[in-house]
Design an enzyme around this catalytic site. Sequence first.
Site, short mmCIF file in Angstrom:
data_model
loop_
_atom_site.label_atom_id
_atom_site.label_comp_id
_atom_site.label_asym_id
_atom_site.label_seq_id
_atom_site.Cartn_x
_atom_site.Cartn_y
_atom_site.Cartn_z
N HIS A 1 -3.31 -69.88 -42.39
CA HIS A 1 -3.82 -68.75 -41.62
C HIS A 1 -4.89 -69.26 -40.67
O HIS A 1 -5.57 -70.25 -40.95
CB HIS A 1 -4.40 -67.68 -42.56
N ASP B 1 1.82 -62.48 -45.61
CA ASP B 1 3.22 -62.46 -45.20
C ASP B 1 4.12 -63.20 -46.20
O ASP B 1 5.32 -62.94 -46.27
CB ASP B 1 3.39 -63.09 -43.81
#
Length: 457
Positions: A334, A393
């Site tokens: 991320h 996700d």
Amino acid sequence: MTEEKNVYSIVTPQIEQLAELCHKSDIIDSELYTRFDVKRGLRDLNGKGVLTGLTHVSKITATKEVDGQTLPEDGELYYRGINVKELIKGSTQENRFAFEEVAYLLLFGQLPNQKELDDFKEALFFYRSLPTGFVRDIIMKAPSKDMMNTLSRSVLTLYSYDDNPDDTSLPNVLRQCMSLIALFPELAIYGYQAYNHYHEGNSLFIHPPRTDLSTAENILYLLRPDSQYTELEARILDICLILHMEHGGGNNSSFTTHLLSSSLTDTYSVMAAAIGSLKGPRHGGANIKVIRMFEDMENNLKDWTDDEEVSAYLEKLLAGEAFDKAGLIYGVGHAIYSKSDPRAQVFKGFVEQMAHEKGFDKEYALYDKVATLAPQIISKRRKMYKGVSVNVDFYSGFVYKMLGLPIELYTPIFAMARIVGWSAHRMEELANNGKIIRPAYKAIGPDMPYIPMNKRV
């Protein structure tokens, strides 16, 4: 009609040549970005975002200062100062759906009491009805295979049904935002039902929304042919919506919201642009990539429980030799988080619970194994300025798969949640009446003389 449509999608040799000309004239030497200290992606070399604004809406922490050094720590996400873990813990312990409650918090800066929450829900439910004929005249006409484009088109069309579409006063914008928060599930799901019928030849189901259901329940009610769902299914979807609702003003779609709002354009144009941003596989479309990657992995692994075999596949992913050859392990890493993504941490226990109920224990075990092995493999192969961990996700697509949701709706469900964060950021931008956002780009090409037509080669 079919022949005419095909013309639009043909890339001719001439277009190929012109595209090559574009590439040749547009490419910029990467060394120049360093020379002129350009923060590509509005991030510095350490991945830290360039400070471009201030916000009350949410806060993300992923580092701590120790003896003048910035060190990674477990990530935390706060909505209006309240840790999202506490919001989900509270609603779970009190056994209630909390999407509307958290939406109130993000929009108005405080948690509602029972009367305030009831009044807010009533206001949202009031806006759940689409204009007369909208489904027939807009959604059913020219259904697209891409639900994010369908959602964007529907949002832009709602401009024409609004008597005051360009009024950017806060009461009017709040009215527009609350209407879109209420309508996003219908716009996306009806768009999918139209596509599923006209393109896939399946039965058409258009269920009217119910005003006595939470947003999560309403999504499942609208989508499923029999409108049936379990308590656990709706609760986990509610948690998923809360975790996707907001993520700071700097994420691509929220920054898009600030960017367009600063120009004082209308709410429908702002939200359509935010949808376009979220659609991208580097943003909201990432969970689809995770699902496709795991499908490929499951088809190619002989033993899902073998650490060496799983690790070998992950190595191939990074080397660009497996799945889409992009050299990425989707759902891992991320831009901000390093040690952990708090959304993934919160989600994991609920995902395991659903996997057990739905008979996906074997698949969950593989996800869990990849969550452990992938960060180790990435850190060994690549020079890292910070740690790496799985993100939200990584799990969300798996949840949608277990819920039996069509993959075409994975990213639109993200939008059904993030519309709340976008609305909060739009209201904040307008409330502060800031300047139009206008960052600088340095021109690096040489000045060129004009050449008359008869002297051009």
